[in-house]
Motif scaffolding. Structure first.
Motif, mmCIF file in Angstrom:
data_model
loop_
_atom_site.group_PDB
_atom_site.id
_atom_site.type_symbol
_atom_site.label_atom_id
_atom_site.label_comp_id
_atom_site.label_asym_id
_atom_site.label_seq_id
_atom_site.Cartn_x
_atom_site.Cartn_y
_atom_site.Cartn_z
ATOM 1 N N ALA A 72 0.774 -1.155 0.069
ATOM 2 C CA ALA A 72 0.074 -0.011 0.068
ATOM 3 C C ALA A 72 0.934 1.298 0.089
ATOM 4 O O ALA A 72 2.095 1.180 0.461
ATOM 5 N N LEU A 81 -6.071 -0.438 7.335
ATOM 6 C CA LEU A 81 -6.673 0.204 6.111
ATOM 7 C C LEU A 81 -7.922 -0.393 5.873
ATOM 8 O O LEU A 81 -9.005 0.460 5.313
ATOM 9 N N SER A 123 -0.926 0.486 -5.868
ATOM 10 C CA SER A 123 -2.003 1.028 -5.487
ATOM 11 C C SER A 123 -2.699 2.002 -6.271
ATOM 12 O O SER A 123 -1.931 1.980 -7.305
ATOM 13 N N SER A 153 0.467 3.797 1.713
ATOM 14 C CA SER A 153 0.521 4.226 3.372
ATOM 15 C C SER A 153 1.452 3.682 3.844
ATOM 16 O O SER A 153 2.171 3.949 4.647
ATOM 17 N N GLU A 203 -6.257 6.079 -1.431
ATOM 18 C CA GLU A 203 -5.216 6.429 -0.676
ATOM 19 C C GLU A 203 -5.007 7.976 -1.106
ATOM 20 O O GLU A 203 -3.798 8.475 -1.099
#
Length: 468
Positions: free
Chosen positions: A142, A388, A215, A144, A220
């Motif tokens: 991800a 998430l 991603s 993140s 995000e």
């Protein structure tokens, strides 16, 4: 877009299913734009491929579209690569020379416009720089997770005491979350060699020209925007097979490390819509006996059907006994296979939910298929992805695991009902449908991922080397 035949890209990855898959799927995108692709992976992959029916490494290509090349990781084919420390230390010592030799051989035939590596071969970045070839990183987790690692290893943000799992972490672009949700490779409890392996990657990033995330921006958005001020990062995902995105299914290009059991598709065909829970913990994790027992109990009590992947090595002596105590009726609604065509399973109308280890490949595939997730994370990026899923994506729920990483049968049953029954299920299904729609749009002309991929290919064309 048409690309000159001299544009060639080399990809370098370890021979793990979850590492090869995103490389392979990005390769399909590049090939569709006219780019020539070679994937280089370790020799142990060649031996495992030879034992499956889905690839033919004797021809060193995959369906004549993607060339395969191999280099040694310094270990014998029989070596148990689940011994992480030996694998990491040996490939750091032997890998650079062996990969360099392979690149020298390959460049006798092609001039490469770029070499794309994944995060698990950080030592390859220096090798590529020594050969004077531009380098890209394909981030296969991800966005993140990339942000957390980057801020930690570059000392950009203050982190709390990572010894206390209950401490709150506050970082730009993310809601507050607990230390138990950070990627485990930065935790003090993680073996030193894993932390240093990860640190190597961030120390080498100044030699990387592009960081491409698998991603996509729409799921995000805040964290990608927060990265823009500190480092270039380009989401190009979701990196999945084209048929998952509604495109015509072709003779698929695949590199499978395990033999696929297609019988499960016929089994799914005979199940009602949204009636089956799919269970899989990926290609690397071994299912413990406690996990098996608790899942089996939840199966008995939930009255749902289950397709359960127990890959080779997962307590294979006990697999046949997992259904002890099941009635004959219960046994008829449970199918256990060693490996399956996961993307096709997730696209099937009978699948209602996915109990997953939260590997990023599996998470993306579920997002694109619109399937609600039940998160059962183990290590590396998986706890962050589970956070998430529950708090940011809101397309699933997270099991409450004890210190041993196991969830009770009662909590597994609770989560199954959360994604299949009542008001909570309706909200989760609605959000899963919204994410699926966003995933499809982002790769269409004008979508954010489509624009980032096109820009990357334009950069390759602009900087391509001319042959003598």
């Amino acid at each position: 877009m048409s690309v000159d035949e001299r544009v060639n890209v080399l990809m370098v990855t370890m021979a793990f299913q979850g590492h090869i898959n995103p490389m392979l799927k990005l390769a399909k995108h590049l090939i569709s734009k006219g780019v020539h692709v070679t994937i280089a992976t370790t020799e142990d992959g060649r031996y495992r491929m030879l034992n499956t029916a889905n690839t033919n490494p004797n021809n060193s290509d995959v369906n004549s579209q993607i060339k395969l090349a191999f280099f040694s990781d310094g270990l014998t084919p029989e070596f148990d690569r689940s011994d992480g420390e030996s694998l990491v230390n040996t490939i750091r010592e032997k890998g650079p020379k062996n990969l360099s030799t392979l690149i020298t051989d390959l460049t006798q035939v092609h001039n490469y416009s770029c070499v794309i590596v994944n995060p698990f071969v950080p030592w390859a970045i220096d090798v590529i720089a020594e050969h004077g070839i531009p380098c890209a990183l394909l981030w296969i987790q991800a966005s993140s997770v990339y942000s957390i690692y980057y801020r930690f290893f570059k000392n950009i943000d203050q982190f709390p005491n990572l010894e206390d799992p209950n401490e709150i972490v506050r970082l730009p672009g993310l809601p507050p979350f607990e230390v138990r949700d950070v990627p485990t490779l930065i935790l003090p409890s993680t073996p030193f060699y894993f932390r240093e392996f990860t640190r190597e990657l961030y120390n080498a990033l100044d030699k990387v020209k592009w960081v491409l995330g698998t991603s996509f921006y729409e799921i995000e958005e805040e964290v990608v925007d927060s990265l823009a001020s500190i480092t270039p990062f380009y989401p190009i995902g979701p990196v999945v097979s084209p048929f998952l995105l509604g495109e015509k299914e072709e003779s698929d290009v695949s590199v499978d490390m395990w033999s696929v059991e297609d019988s499960c598709m016929e089994w799914l065909d005979n199940k009602p819509p949204s009636s089956v829970i799919y269970v899989s913990f990926g290609s690397m994790l071994v299912t413990s006996q406690t996990q098996m027992d608790n899942i089996a109990t939840a199966m008995r009590n939930s009255n749902k059907s289950f397709l359960w992947v127990l890959k080779p090595g997962s307590n294979k002596d006990n697999v046949a006994e997992f259904s002890n105590g099941f009635s004959e009726e219960t046994k008829e609604r449970v199918l256990v296979v060693k490996w399956c065509p996961q993307e096709k399973v997730l696209m099937h109308s009978s699948v209602a939910g996915f109990i997953s280890h939260c590997g990023w490949n599996s998470t993306l595939e579920a997002v694109v298929a619109g399937v609600p997730l039940i998160a059962w994370p183990s290590w590396t990026d998986q706890p962050t992805t589970a956070m998430l899923i529950e708090n940011v994506f809101r397309n699933g729920v997270r099991l409450r695991c004890g210190e041993d990483g196991n969830a009770s049968a009662e909590d597994i049953e609770r989560c199954i009902r959360c994604v299949t029954e009542g008001p909570s299920a309706e909200e989760i299904k609605k959000r899963a449908r919204e994410m699926k729609e966003a995933a499809w749009k982002t790769l269409q002309d004008g979508g954010t991922s489509s624009k980032n991929i096109s820009q990357f290919i334009s950069d390759l064309i602009a900087g391509k080397p001319d042959r003598a």
